[in-house]
Design a protein around this motif. Structure first.
Motif, PDB file in Angstrom:
ATOM      1  N   MET A   4      30.562  44.571   3.149  1.00 24.17           N
ATOM      2  CA  MET A   4      30.653  45.675   2.206  1.00 24.17           C
ATOM      3  C   MET A   4      29.523  46.629   2.530  1.00 24.17           C
ATOM      4  N   ILE A   5      29.879  47.846   2.916  1.00 28.65           N
ATOM      5  CA  ILE A   5      28.899  48.830   3.342  1.00 28.65           C
ATOM      6  C   ILE A   5      28.474  49.693   2.162  1.00 28.65           C
ATOM      7  N   GLY A   6      27.197  49.691   1.880  1.00 27.08           N
ATOM      8  CA  GLY A   6      26.661  50.568   0.853  1.00 27.08           C
ATOM      9  C   GLY A   6      26.069  51.801   1.514  1.00 27.08           C
ATOM     10  N   VAL A   7      26.472  52.956   1.068  1.00 31.57           N
ATOM     11  CA  VAL A   7      25.953  54.213   1.605  1.00 31.57           C
ATOM     12  C   VAL A   7      25.144  54.903   0.519  1.00 31.57           C
ATOM     13  N   ILE A   8      23.892  55.204   0.822  1.00 33.55           N
ATOM     14  CA  ILE A   8      23.049  55.967  -0.099  1.00 33.55           C
ATOM     15  C   ILE A   8      22.958  57.384   0.439  1.00 33.55           C
ATOM     16  N   GLY A   9      23.514  58.319  -0.291  1.00 34.30           N
ATOM     17  CA  GLY A   9      23.545  59.703   0.156  1.00 34.30           C
ATOM     18  C   GLY A   9      22.307  60.456  -0.281  1.00 34.30           C
TER      19      GLY A   9
END
Length: 289
Positions: A4-9
């Motif tokens: 599960m890839i978490g992306v913090i923008g």
């Protein structure tokens, strides 16, 4: 185990496109409120979660971001890997505005933020010599190359407190200290991700030359926004390639990011604070039982 890839923008990146079954979910954490709700869905068969670091509408400053709540929320949702996207200033002649950089080292000069999930009642010390995950960084580098942007595969990130930009004297000093780029949000985000046993990498987008460069004007917000606007599409394209590179099935991290707490906790079990242990249920549940 499933990826599960978490992306913090960061600045200029407030959403990702193309998620199947996308929905914004509110996540409660024992560390307070995250910066925003989290957008969850699937992309090319891989679960993903997106959290805007400053909140939609950019309502959080670098110092007011609740970094502990953000990392806890992503961990609580099941994220195994975090790709952080950040705007940075360049401290090098050859890292020019518009370039992408894969950060692999940090110098932390922030001072007004909570930097650990642990403390009195449960003391822990994680290894941090190599603060980002080489496996995840290599995937981000490959994705950037596939997109066709100019990308540098290494960089030392100077994390300053802000919210003001550097003085000229500071900018010159950071260059002498060996930093390649400068930003305001890289720390303690990377430290907390390591404590939460998640692989972490930072994809930085160069927006300016800070203020050291004699041939360029000092950085201002308009310049940052203009460069980020040009690059945000490339950033989204990069993120869209990550599921195909990482895959849905995830093996243990070869660098041990997902086992960072194996020998980190110092406090004897009989002396641990039950209240703090309850707050650590997501980030340290694997080792605390």
């Amino acid at each position: 185990m499933q990826t599960m890839i978490g992306v913090i923008g960061g600045s200029g990146l407030y959403q990702i496109d193309g998620l199947e079954g996308a929905s914004w979910v509110k996540v409660k954490t024992p560390w307070g409120k995250p910066s925003d709700e989290v957008l969850v869905g699937r992309l090319n068969g891989v679960a993903m979660a997106f959290l805007p670091r400053h909140g939609r509408g950019h309502v959080q400053s670098p110092s007011s971001v609740n970094y502990r709540a953000n990392i806890d929320a992503l961990k609580r949702l099941g994220c195994t890997d975090i790709v952080a996207v950040s705007a940075v200033g360049s401290l090098r002649e050859d890292y020019v505005p518009g370039d992408f950089v894969i950060v692999d080292q940090y110098i932390d000069r922030s001072f007004a933020r909570e930097k650990s999930f642990f403390g009195a009642g449960c003391v822990a010390h994680v290894g941090f010599a190599h603060p980002t995950c080489p496996r995840l960084g290599a995937a981000a580098l490959r994705a950037a190359q596939d997109v066709g942007v100019k990308v540098h595969k290494t960089a030392t990130y100077m994390a300053m407190e802000g919210p003001q930009f550097s003085t000229l004297a500071e900018s010159r000093l950071y260059r002498l200290r060996g930093a390649d780029v400068i930003g305001m949000t890289g720390m303690p985000e990377a430290k907390l991700a390591r404590e939460a046993e998640m692989c972490y990498t930072c994809v930085a987008m160069v927006t300016d030359f800070d203020c050291w460069h004699p041939g360029h004007a000092a950085v201002d917000v308009a310049q940052v926004i203009a460069t980020m606007g040009k690059n945000s599409g490339h950033a989204r394209d990069l993120i869209a390639r990550l599921p195909g590179l990482l895959g849905a099935d995830r093996a243990p991290c070869p660098h041990g990011c997902d086992r960072a707490l194996d020998h980190a906790i110092m406090t004897a079990p009989s002396q641990r604070d039950p209240e703090l242990l309850a707050k650590l249920d997501a980030v340290a549940g694997r080792v605390l039982g």
